[in-house]
Design a protein around this motif. Structure first.
Motif, PDB file in Angstrom:
ATOM      1  N   HIS A  55      10.134   9.772 -17.532  1.00  0.00           N
ATOM      2  CA  HIS A  55       9.134   9.779 -18.600  1.00  0.00           C
ATOM      3  C   HIS A  55       8.346   8.477 -18.542  1.00  0.00           C
ATOM      4  O   HIS A  55       8.920   7.403 -18.535  1.00  0.00           O
ATOM      5  N   GLY A  56       7.024   8.594 -18.519  1.00  0.00           N
ATOM      6  CA  GLY A  56       6.205   7.385 -18.423  1.00  0.00           C
ATOM      7  C   GLY A  56       6.149   6.898 -16.981  1.00  0.00           C
ATOM      8  O   GLY A  56       7.011   7.205 -16.161  1.00  0.00           O
ATOM      9  N   GLY A  57       5.117   6.155 -16.653  1.00  0.00           N
ATOM     10  CA  GLY A  57       4.948   5.678 -15.285  1.00  0.00           C
ATOM     11  C   GLY A  57       5.989   4.647 -14.909  1.00  0.00           C
ATOM     12  O   GLY A  57       6.436   3.860 -15.740  1.00  0.00           O
ATOM     13  N   PRO A  58       6.416   4.621 -13.626  1.00  0.00           N
ATOM     14  CA  PRO A  58       7.307   3.558 -13.166  1.00  0.00           C
ATOM     15  C   PRO A  58       6.617   2.202 -13.250  1.00  0.00           C
ATOM     16  O   PRO A  58       5.393   2.110 -13.180  1.00  0.00           O
TER      17      PRO A  58
ATOM     18  N   ASN B 257       0.830  -1.211   0.000  1.00  0.00           N
ATOM     19  CA  ASN B 257       0.000   0.000   0.000  1.00  0.00           C
ATOM     20  C   ASN B 257       0.860   1.255   0.000  1.00  0.00           C
ATOM     21  O   ASN B 257       0.443   2.306   0.488  1.00  0.00           O
ATOM     22  N   LEU B 258       2.051   1.132  -0.546  1.00  0.00           N
ATOM     23  CA  LEU B 258       2.904   2.297  -0.721  1.00  0.00           C
ATOM     24  C   LEU B 258       2.533   3.019  -2.015  1.00  0.00           C
ATOM     25  O   LEU B 258       1.997   2.419  -2.952  1.00  0.00           O
ATOM     26  N   PHE B 259       2.849   4.296  -2.049  1.00  0.00           N
ATOM     27  CA  PHE B 259       2.771   5.073  -3.281  1.00  0.00           C
ATOM     28  C   PHE B 259       4.184   5.493  -3.679  1.00  0.00           C
ATOM     29  O   PHE B 259       4.958   5.938  -2.827  1.00  0.00           O
ATOM     30  N   VAL B 260       4.487   5.348  -4.946  1.00  0.00           N
ATOM     31  CA  VAL B 260       5.716   5.897  -5.506  1.00  0.00           C
ATOM     32  C   VAL B 260       5.326   7.215  -6.168  1.00  0.00           C
ATOM     33  O   VAL B 260       4.585   7.228  -7.153  1.00  0.00           O
ATOM     34  N   VAL B 261       5.795   8.325  -5.618  1.00  0.00           N
ATOM     35  CA  VAL B 261       5.399   9.658  -6.076  1.00  0.00           C
ATOM     36  C   VAL B 261       6.552  10.285  -6.857  1.00  0.00           C
ATOM     37  O   VAL B 261       7.651  10.461  -6.317  1.00  0.00           O
ATOM     38  N   VAL B 262       6.312  10.607  -8.119  1.00  0.00           N
ATOM     39  CA  VAL B 262       7.319  11.252  -8.958  1.00  0.00           C
ATOM     40  C   VAL B 262       7.123  12.761  -8.861  1.00  0.00           C
ATOM     41  O   VAL B 262       6.078  13.282  -9.251  1.00  0.00           O
ATOM     42  N   GLU B 263       8.123  13.453  -8.332  1.00  0.00           N
ATOM     43  CA  GLU B 263       8.082  14.902  -8.185  1.00  0.00           C
ATOM     44  C   GLU B 263       8.978  15.532  -9.248  1.00  0.00           C
ATOM     45  O   GLU B 263      10.205  15.542  -9.131  1.00  0.00           O
ATOM     46  N   ALA B 264       8.349  16.067 -10.298  1.00  0.00           N
ATOM     47  CA  ALA B 264       9.100  16.623 -11.419  1.00  0.00           C
ATOM     48  C   ALA B 264       9.684  17.992 -11.106  1.00  0.00           C
ATOM     49  O   ALA B 264      10.600  18.454 -11.779  1.00  0.00           O
ATOM     50  N   GLY B 265       9.146  18.668 -10.085  1.00  0.00           N
ATOM     51  CA  GLY B 265       9.597  20.022  -9.773  1.00  0.00           C
ATOM     52  C   GLY B 265      11.066  20.105  -9.451  1.00  0.00           C
ATOM     53  O   GLY B 265      11.741  21.072  -9.814  1.00  0.00           O
TER      54      GLY B 265
ATOM     55  N   TYR C 178      10.491  -4.375  -6.373  1.00  0.00           N
ATOM     56  CA  TYR C 178      11.346  -3.486  -7.167  1.00  0.00           C
ATOM     57  C   TYR C 178      10.498  -2.612  -8.083  1.00  0.00           C
ATOM     58  O   TYR C 178       9.462  -3.042  -8.600  1.00  0.00           O
ATOM     59  N   VAL C 179      10.971  -1.394  -8.283  1.00  0.00           N
ATOM     60  CA  VAL C 179      10.322  -0.486  -9.226  1.00  0.00           C
ATOM     61  C   VAL C 179      11.388   0.035 -10.178  1.00  0.00           C
ATOM     62  O   VAL C 179      12.529   0.293  -9.784  1.00  0.00           O
ATOM     63  N   PHE C 180      11.005   0.174 -11.457  1.00  0.00           N
ATOM     64  CA  PHE C 180      11.920   0.623 -12.497  1.00  0.00           C
ATOM     65  C   PHE C 180      11.449   1.972 -13.027  1.00  0.00           C
ATOM     66  O   PHE C 180      10.252   2.179 -13.261  1.00  0.00           O
ATOM     67  N   PHE C 181      12.411   2.882 -13.239  1.00  0.00           N
ATOM     68  CA  PHE C 181      12.121   4.206 -13.774  1.00  0.00           C
ATOM     69  C   PHE C 181      12.855   4.386 -15.098  1.00  0.00           C
ATOM     70  O   PHE C 181      13.950   3.840 -15.293  1.00  0.00           O
ATOM     71  N   ALA C 182      12.269   5.183 -15.990  1.00  0.00           N
ATOM     72  CA  ALA C 182      12.930   5.561 -17.241  1.00  0.00           C
ATOM     73  C   ALA C 182      12.956   7.075 -17.335  1.00  0.00           C
ATOM     74  O   ALA C 182      11.926   7.734 -17.170  1.00  0.00           O
ATOM     75  N   SER C 183      14.125   7.637 -17.607  1.00  0.00           N
ATOM     76  CA  SER C 183      14.226   9.079 -17.824  1.00  0.00           C
ATOM     77  C   SER C 183      14.135   9.368 -19.310  1.00  0.00           C
ATOM     78  O   SER C 183      14.371   8.503 -20.151  1.00  0.00           O
ATOM     79  N   ARG C 184      13.809  10.618 -19.625  1.00  0.00           N
ATOM     80  CA  ARG C 184      13.652  10.984 -21.027  1.00  0.00           C
ATOM     81  C   ARG C 184      14.950  10.776 -21.809  1.00  0.00           C
ATOM     82  O   ARG C 184      14.928  10.479 -23.007  1.00  0.00           O
ATOM     83  N   ASP C 185      16.106  10.926 -21.158  1.00  0.00           N
ATOM     84  CA  ASP C 185      17.356  10.734 -21.879  1.00  0.00           C
ATOM     85  C   ASP C 185      17.925   9.322 -21.723  1.00  0.00           C
ATOM     86  O   ASP C 185      19.118   9.098 -21.879  1.00  0.00           O
ATOM     87  N   GLY C 186      17.039   8.367 -21.468  1.00  0.00           N
ATOM     88  CA  GLY C 186      17.404   6.963 -21.643  1.00  0.00           C
ATOM     89  C   GLY C 186      17.916   6.202 -20.448  1.00  0.00           C
ATOM     90  O   GLY C 186      18.199   5.000 -20.560  1.00  0.00           O
ATOM     91  N   TRP C 187      18.029   6.832 -19.290  1.00  0.00           N
ATOM     92  CA  TRP C 187      18.517   6.113 -18.116  1.00  0.00           C
ATOM     93  C   TRP C 187      17.406   5.268 -17.501  1.00  0.00           C
ATOM     94  O   TRP C 187      16.312   5.756 -17.229  1.00  0.00           O
ATOM     95  N   ILE C 188      17.710   4.003 -17.285  1.00  0.00           N
ATOM     96  CA  ILE C 188      16.795   3.067 -16.632  1.00  0.00           C
ATOM     97  C   ILE C 188      17.361   2.770 -15.244  1.00  0.00           C
ATOM     98  O   ILE C 188      18.521   2.352 -15.112  1.00  0.00           O
TER      99      ILE C 188
END
Length: 521
Positions: free
Chosen positions: A165-168, A132-140, A176-186
């Protein structure tokens, strides 16, 4: 004669005084250390037009001038003249003379593991319910917060790569959770231990990622280069690079990739060619027949391995922004012109993934945002509803005969729509309109708007997400000085407000790994 020469000299000096400064040496002196020789990024993000498409040049000039808060990006207003600052801003929006490459060698060289696999405990280091965790992406300020979904208190906050970029995406067990950045980092993050455990750069301009239903694979969708990149989920090591090129030799950017877990496959939406690709990760998948050999001896089909060979569905229009039926037998896509232009074509299509062809047209207008659609049961029939990026309309579609049941008028064009199995309401924003501060509730039983909320007047409200039991709804105030606003999903009363830096998305672990009908997959 002397006066003529003097006048010419003055003209030359005037021209020199107003000539635009050369940005190349400026970039080399001030920017190359963080953003790379080829503008491909390093400590800082890639500075290429494709990677800056959501950042206006005026905003980029502000960052170059004043810096970016809570990052290593310093301002240069005290070091450079105004015309030099403008020259740098113009430079990063100019395509390089040679298209940069990012292939197997570069991908493999970029990978690193700050934590050895298997060295961390298999139990959470916190007491909160891990599902019941939330993964919160803060773009600011480019951070991620791990939020306790019972107490609504932050457990951990850490810096992310620039412009996720795009949801985790999560492994099936939610660890485990995976993130993708706009410049290609996973990036792979261990939620139990609150640590980034592996990273790799899979592209230059990346759209999104998908994690296989068995938790073994991560597929990356790239705009630049035009590839799909397959990684092992265990350590983010490179398995293969798949060029996205059709039989005629035309390449395509990849709009997005999705996991179709019941099918044991990934499905890719292509931006520039009217095809849909499905790639099976089942090692026992049937062979894919790629075509025919014709010579004087034989004329037989060429069978390629079933695993990782694209099964191609040819379409009469480019499909973008997908929605899947719950069993993943059907994909609904918004139609785009087959010439690859950005001008939207009317309507959408329904494609049957088993027979690999279109089975219905969707008479949708405007620019439906199918990827943000949700589904539920209405009068005993499965339906899906989609917001619209250009019209103040939510369209409800019967998933048996693919007819529109109702177009529901809303406060304005919307980006997100969310619900939960345990609530009678679907929450839809109006963030693309002048009424961007509204959040409207659609009754799923009557198909009527029954309530309008304004979490913070004058500020953008967007992206609702629910706790795992559906009792609480979290809404983002989509501003740099924003917040998460927690509502009781039954009484619609505000319960709590947590300050956040432009929380563009928050993702409940349980809802994501169970593929709740109320949220995007």
């Amino acid at each position: 004669m002397k006066k003529r020469f003097l006048f010419a000299a003055l003209l030359g000096l005037a021209g020199t005084a107003h000539a635009a400064p050369d940005p190349a040496p400026l970039f080399q002196q001030h920017c190359i250390a963080c953003h790379g020789v080829d503008r491909l990024g390093g400590l800082g993000p890639a500075l290429l037009p494709q990677n800056l498409e959501r950042l206006k040049k005026a905003e980029a000039l502000t960052v170059i001038t004043a810096g970016r808060e809570a990052t290593q990006m310093q301002g240069f207003k005290d070091k450079l003249k105004p015309e030099e600052l403008q020259a740098l801003a113009d430079f990063i929006y100019t395509p390089p003379a040679v298209t940069p490459q990012w292939g197997e060698a570069e991908i493999r060289a970029s990978r690193y593991e700050p934590v050895k696999p298997g060295s961390l405990p298999d139990k959470p280091v916190f007491s909160a319910d891990p599902l019941n965790l939330f993964v919160v992406v803060e773009a600011g300020d480019h951070h991620v917060t791990i939020l306790d979904g019972d107490k609504f208190e932050p457990i951990h906050r850490f810096p992310s790569r620039f412009a996720l970029h795009g949801g985790p995406k999560f492994t099936p067990d939610g660890r485990y959770v995976f993130f993708a950045s706009r410049d290609g980092w996973i990036s792979k993050f261990d939620i139990y231990n609150l640590k980034v455990v592996a990273e790799i750069r899979a592209g230059i301009n990346t759209r999104n990622i998908a994690v296989s239903g068995d938790g073994q694979w991560v597929m990356v969708a790239n705009y630049l280069p035009q590839t799909l990149v397959l990684l092992k989920a265990a350590d983010l090591s490179l398995e293969r690079v798949i060029p996205v090129v059709n039989e005629a030799g035309k390449g395509s950017r990849v709009s997005a990739v999705y996991d179709a877990a019941p099918r044991k496959s990934f499905v890719a939406a292509l931006k520039d060619i009217p095809e849909l690709w499905e790639l099976s990760y089942d090692p026992k998948a049937e062979p894919v027949f790629k075509g025919y050999v014709h010579d004087y001896k034989m004329g037989e089909a060429i069978a390629a391995p079933g695993q990782w060979t694209p099964r191609v569905t040819k379409l009469d229009a480019i499909l973008d922004d997908f929605f899947f039926s719950q069993d993943y037998a059907y994909v609904l896509g918004a139609a785009r012109p087959a010439d690859g232009s950005d001008k939207p074509a009317p309507g959408g299509q329904v494609v049957n993934l088993d027979i690999r062809r279109k089975v219905a047209d969707l008479p949708l207008t405007g620019l439906p945002h199918l990827g943000s659609g949700i589904s539920w049961s209405y009068l005993g029939r499965p339906v899906m509803a989609t917001p619209n990026l250009k019209e103040g309309t939510v369209s409800v579609i019967d998933m048996k005969d693919w007819k529109i049941i109702k177009d529901i008028k809303t406060a304005g064009p919307a980006f997100f729509m969310r619900s939960h199995e345990n609530t009678p309401y679907a929450w839809v924003d109006a963030m693309m309109s002048k009424d961007k501060d509204t959040m409207q509730l659609l009754d799923k039983n009557t198909l009527e708007i029954v309530k309008t909320l304004r979490p913070e007047p004058g500020k953008t409200a967007a992206h609702t997400e629910f706790t795992r039991d559906g009792k609480y709804a979290l809404v983002s105030i989509w501003e740099n000085d924003g917040a998460l606003v927690v509502y009781d999903a039954a009484t619609l009363k505000e319960v709590k407000r947590l300050p956040m830096r432009k929380p563009v998305g928050k993702y409940n672990v349980y809802n994501k790994i169970t593929r709740s009908e109320g949220t995007s997959h």
